[in-house]
Scaffold this motif. Structure first.
Motif, PDB file in Angstrom:
ATOM      1  N   ALA A  23      -7.700  18.889  49.917  1.00 18.80           N
ATOM      2  CA  ALA A  23      -7.011  18.097  50.930  1.00 18.80           C
ATOM      3  C   ALA A  23      -7.065  18.796  52.286  1.00 18.80           C
ATOM      4  N   ALA A  24      -6.833  18.048  53.334  1.00 20.71           N
ATOM      5  CA  ALA A  24      -6.824  18.605  54.680  1.00 20.71           C
ATOM      6  C   ALA A  24      -5.605  19.499  54.873  1.00 20.71           C
ATOM      7  N   TRP A  25      -5.812  20.642  55.500  1.00 22.51           N
ATOM      8  CA  TRP A  25      -4.681  21.507  55.803  1.00 22.51           C
ATOM      9  C   TRP A  25      -3.806  20.851  56.857  1.00 22.51           C
ATOM     10  N   LEU A  26      -2.539  21.287  56.914  1.00 16.37           N
ATOM     11  CA  LEU A  26      -1.545  20.591  57.732  1.00 16.37           C
ATOM     12  C   LEU A  26      -1.158  21.339  58.993  1.00 16.37           C
ATOM     13  N   MET A  27      -1.031  22.673  58.898  1.00 10.42           N
ATOM     14  CA  MET A  27      -0.484  23.404  60.040  1.00 10.42           C
ATOM     15  C   MET A  27      -1.076  24.795  60.156  1.00 10.42           C
ATOM     16  N   THR A  28      -0.894  25.388  61.326  1.00  6.71           N
ATOM     17  CA  THR A  28      -1.327  26.754  61.598  1.00  6.71           C
ATOM     18  C   THR A  28      -0.128  27.635  61.908  1.00  6.71           C
ATOM     19  N   GLN A  29      -0.308  28.927  61.648  1.00 10.10           N
ATOM     20  CA  GLN A  29       0.626  29.967  62.082  1.00 10.10           C
ATOM     21  C   GLN A  29      -0.175  31.237  62.324  1.00 10.10           C
ATOM     22  N   SER A  30       0.227  32.005  63.313  1.00 12.79           N
ATOM     23  CA  SER A  30      -0.306  33.362  63.499  1.00 12.79           C
ATOM     24  C   SER A  30       0.854  34.327  63.362  1.00 12.79           C
ATOM     25  N   TRP A  31       0.704  35.287  62.449  1.00 18.52           N
ATOM     26  CA  TRP A  31       1.758  36.267  62.182  1.00 18.52           C
ATOM     27  C   TRP A  31       1.379  37.582  62.851  1.00 18.52           C
ATOM     28  N   HIS A  32       2.341  38.216  63.530  1.00 20.69           N
ATOM     29  CA  HIS A  32       2.061  39.418  64.314  1.00 20.69           C
ATOM     30  C   HIS A  32       3.014  40.560  63.940  1.00 20.69           C
ATOM     31  N   ASP A  33       2.485  41.783  63.966  1.00 20.85           N
ATOM     32  CA  ASP A  33       3.283  43.014  63.870  1.00 20.85           C
ATOM     33  C   ASP A  33       4.226  42.993  62.676  1.00 20.85           C
ATOM     34  N   LEU A  34       3.651  42.799  61.513  1.00 17.88           N
ATOM     35  CA  LEU A  34       4.440  42.692  60.283  1.00 17.88           C
ATOM     36  C   LEU A  34       4.743  44.070  59.708  1.00 17.88           C
ATOM     37  N   LEU A  35       5.960  44.237  59.268  1.00 14.56           N
ATOM     38  CA  LEU A  35       6.329  45.368  58.417  1.00 14.56           C
ATOM     39  C   LEU A  35       6.583  44.833  57.023  1.00 14.56           C
ATOM     40  N   PHE A  36       5.862  45.377  56.043  1.00 14.23           N
ATOM     41  CA  PHE A  36       6.138  45.085  54.641  1.00 14.23           C
ATOM     42  C   PHE A  36       6.935  46.257  54.076  1.00 14.23           C
ATOM     43  N   ALA A  37       8.234  46.086  53.951  1.00 17.07           N
ATOM     44  CA  ALA A  37       9.101  47.104  53.349  1.00 17.07           C
ATOM     45  C   ALA A  37       9.436  46.648  51.938  1.00 17.07           C
ATOM     46  N   HIS A  38       9.052  47.441  50.938  1.00 14.58           N
ATOM     47  CA  HIS A  38       9.185  47.021  49.550  1.00 14.58           C
ATOM     48  C   HIS A  38      10.013  48.012  48.730  1.00 14.58           C
ATOM     49  N   TRP A  39      10.855  47.450  47.877  1.00 21.16           N
ATOM     50  CA  TRP A  39      11.685  48.210  46.952  1.00 21.16           C
ATOM     51  C   TRP A  39      11.404  47.756  45.521  1.00 21.16           C
ATOM     52  N   ARG A  40      11.432  48.683  44.586  1.00 22.22           N
ATOM     53  CA  ARG A  40      11.519  48.312  43.176  1.00 22.22           C
ATOM     54  C   ARG A  40      12.933  47.794  42.921  1.00 22.22           C
ATOM     55  N   VAL A  41      13.031  46.719  42.161  1.00 27.33           N
ATOM     56  CA  VAL A  41      14.340  46.127  41.892  1.00 27.33           C
ATOM     57  C   VAL A  41      14.467  45.835  40.404  1.00 27.33           C
TER      58      VAL A  41
END
Length: 263
Positions: A23-41
């Motif tokens: 199917a045709a895609w619907l929308m765009t986004q550009s993501w900038h300067d991401l921090l991925f902070a991850h914890w074991r839970v």
């Protein structure tokens, strides 16, 4: 959308774990300067918090929770011009990892954003747990100072400075970095309790190790989830261009998961 969105991402698909939707895609986004902070839970705590329609996706038997601050541009529908008051804003996500059959994805416990109109649209159309927040970003060399305070009675705050370390790299398939970032869909229930999958497409992540000083973080606690100590893993990404498709309803309905987040 603004002119700097990289539409050539649609021509690069060999890295995907499954084909792009027809199917045709619907929308765009550009993501900038991401921090991925991850914890074991704790697996049992996350299992209680995630609807039964979605299996937890574990890495070596462990569940992970991510707190991800960033900011967006080019938020818009296909073929429509960018709207300055809604096309660019900060966002802060709390997420874990789930799968349905052979398709791993992301499940969001919360998404805070600085544009009330974007929050209202996502709640109404997708039943995603968006919240309006007061958010500020300050560029600090290669990194950012980031603050967010949710406006609802269910206060959730985050304050940190972060920056990249070392050279960019692509996560090898099978690595923890690949597991945490190379996700091509999200899962949620609609307002009537039906589970759905919303597919996205982007190039492979260009990651860097990161350094972060987190001085306030009640984001997980606001969703009654427990984080212990400092994050186990920190990664940074400078930019990611993304296209998204409309949600597709999955089989089944879980009455226990009926929750209209617009309420």
């Amino acid at each position: 959308m603004s002119g700097d969105f990289n539409h050539s991402i649609l021509e690069s698909t060999a890295h995907r774990p499954w084909p792009m939707p027809r199917a045709a895609w619907l929308m765009t986004q550009s993501w900038h300067d991401l921090l991925f902070a991850h914890w074991r839970v704790d697996v049992s705590e996350v299992r209680r918090a995630v609807p039964a329609a979605f299996d937890l996706d574990l890495f070596d038997g462990e569940a992970w929770l991510g707190v991800v601050p960033f900011h967006m541009t080019n938020v818009g529908l296909r073929a429509l011009p960018a709207m300055p008051w809604i096309s660019a804003f900060p966002e802060l996500n709390v997420r874990t990892y789930v799968r349905v059959a052979d398709r791993p994805g992301v499940y969001f416990f919360s998404l805070d954003a600085a544009r009330w109109l974007a929050v209202a649209a996502a709640r109404t159309l997708l039943n995603l747990p968006y919240y309006t927040a007061d958010m500020t970003l300050e560029r600090r060399g290669d990194g950012l100072g980031y603050e967010s305070a949710r406006r609802t009675h269910q206060r959730a705050q985050f304050k940190a400075t972060y920056e990249p370390l070392g050279a960019p790299f692509a996560a090898p398939v099978g690595s923890i970095e690949y597991f945490l970032t190379e996700r091509y869909c999200l899962y949620q229930h609609d307002r009537w309790g039906h589970p759905y999958r919303l597919e996205i497409h982007h190039p492979p992540w260009s990651l860097q190790l990161a350094r972060a000083t987190i001085t306030m973080n009640t984001m997980a606690a606001a969703s009654e989830l427990t984080l212990n100590g400092a994050p186990a893993l920190l990664h940074f990404a400078r930019r990611q261009d993304v296209v998204a498709w409309p949600p597709v309803r999955l089989a089944g309905r879980d009455p226990r998961s009926v929750r209209n987040v617009t309420e």
